[in-house]
Design a protein around this motif. Structure first.
Motif, short mmCIF file in Angstrom:
data_model
loop_
_atom_site.label_atom_id
_atom_site.label_comp_id
_atom_site.label_asym_id
_atom_site.label_seq_id
_atom_site.Cartn_x
_atom_site.Cartn_y
_atom_site.Cartn_z
N GLY A 48 0.82 -1.21 0.00
CA GLY A 48 0.00 0.00 0.00
C GLY A 48 0.85 1.26 0.00
O GLY A 48 0.54 2.24 -0.69
N ILE A 49 1.94 1.22 0.76
CA ILE A 49 2.86 2.36 0.81
C ILE A 49 3.52 2.57 -0.56
O ILE A 49 3.64 3.68 -1.05
N ILE A 50 3.93 1.43 -1.18
CA ILE A 50 4.56 1.50 -2.51
C ILE A 50 3.59 2.09 -3.53
O ILE A 50 3.96 2.94 -4.35
N SER A 55 1.58 6.43 -7.07
CA SER A 55 0.49 7.28 -7.55
C SER A 55 0.93 8.72 -7.74
O SER A 55 0.33 9.47 -8.52
N GLN A 56 1.99 9.12 -7.02
CA GLN A 56 2.47 10.50 -7.10
C GLN A 56 3.48 10.69 -8.24
O GLN A 56 3.87 11.82 -8.54
N HIS A 163 1.88 -5.90 -7.51
CA HIS A 163 3.32 -5.72 -7.77
C HIS A 163 3.74 -4.25 -7.67
O HIS A 163 4.77 -3.86 -8.20
N GLY A 164 2.91 -3.47 -6.99
CA GLY A 164 3.26 -2.09 -6.75
C GLY A 164 3.14 -1.17 -7.94
O GLY A 164 3.75 -0.10 -7.96
N ILE A 165 2.34 -1.56 -8.95
CA ILE A 165 2.16 -0.73 -10.14
C ILE A 165 0.83 0.00 -10.04
O ILE A 165 -0.23 -0.63 -9.97
N TRP A 166 0.88 1.31 -10.01
CA TRP A 166 -0.33 2.13 -9.91
C TRP A 166 -1.00 2.24 -11.27
O TRP A 166 -0.33 2.32 -12.30
#
Length: 240
Positions: A48-50, A55-56, A163-166
């Protein structure tokens, strides 16, 4: 009538041993489940942090889902705006159709990659994820159409998000006959598969054997094999 046998000391010891073993097994099961849930919780928080950080960040890849040539016409225009960003077209139109679209738009094609293994929405993400991960993508622009929602968006959020891809959806209005038709059963099945793959993909990465750079598409070779623009979707209005 035979008299009842009194329990011997041996049988009592066996009973105690079985009881202790059952307690130990239960303890191991509870400890194992606790460790599993703690590990899962830590992974979810970390992921979630990743995702929040991703997202930014600016978009660093474009993923086009096959199903309508309108999406490929749209991404050709995007390619002119973002010439440095890699483009992955998953299960799209025939290679020469996409080539002609980019040529007509005078769009750069050196960063466009065609993935020809996918034939379903799940397969789009199944084969695209390893490529996006190899590109070290953090934020992807997903190009699809209203008739492909919300299933495609949810599946992408589950699989790519694991996998941390927004995900940044970019919805393109279709012309002509929609390339996708949604239903509750289709959506439920797709989401179920996606949840399982979100876990399994942490340990296994499939490879597509049919990857081709758009700039490497040989139009003359296709024509020798009988290709004509009639094989492309009519709404593209392509000409040789």
């Amino acid at each position: 009538m035979q008299p009842k046998k009194k329990p011997t000391q041996f049988s009592s010891l066996v009973s105690v041993r079985q009881y202790l073993l059952s307690l130990i097994r239960e303890r191991f099961i509870w400890v194992g489940l606790s460790c599993l849930f703690i590990t899962l919780g830590i992974w979810l928080i970390n992921n979630g942090i990743i995702l929040q950080k991703a997202s930014q960040k600016p978009v660093d890849a474009i993923l086009v889902l096959g199903g309508s040539i309108t999406r490929e016409i749209y991404v050709a225009e995007l390619a002119k705006q973002y010439p440095q960003i890699p483009i992955l077209i998953s299960g799209g139109s025939n290679d020469p159709c996409i080539l002609l679209i980019f040529r007509r738009a005078n769009a750069p094609m050196q960063n466009a990659l065609l993935e020809k293994c996918a034939d379903t929405t799940f397969a789009n993400f199944y084969f695209s994820l390893p490529i996006l991960s190899q590109w070290q993508v953090h934020k992807v622009k997903l190009i699809t159409s209203p008739t492909h929602l919300p299933r495609a968006k949810w599946m992408a959020q589950i699989i790519l998000g694991s996998h941390g891809i927004w995900l940044e959806p970019d919805i393109v209005k279709e012309e002509g006959i929609p390339g996708n038709r949604e239903s509750f059963i289709k959506t439920a099945w797709g989401l179920t598969r996606s949840l399982f793959w979100a876990v399994l993909s942490q340990f296994y990465s499939p490879k597509c054997s049919e990857l081709i750079k758009l700039s490497d598409v040989d139009l003359e070779a296709w024509q020798l094999q009988g290709f004509t623009v009639k094989q492309c979707e009519r709404q593209a209005n392509l000409k040789l």
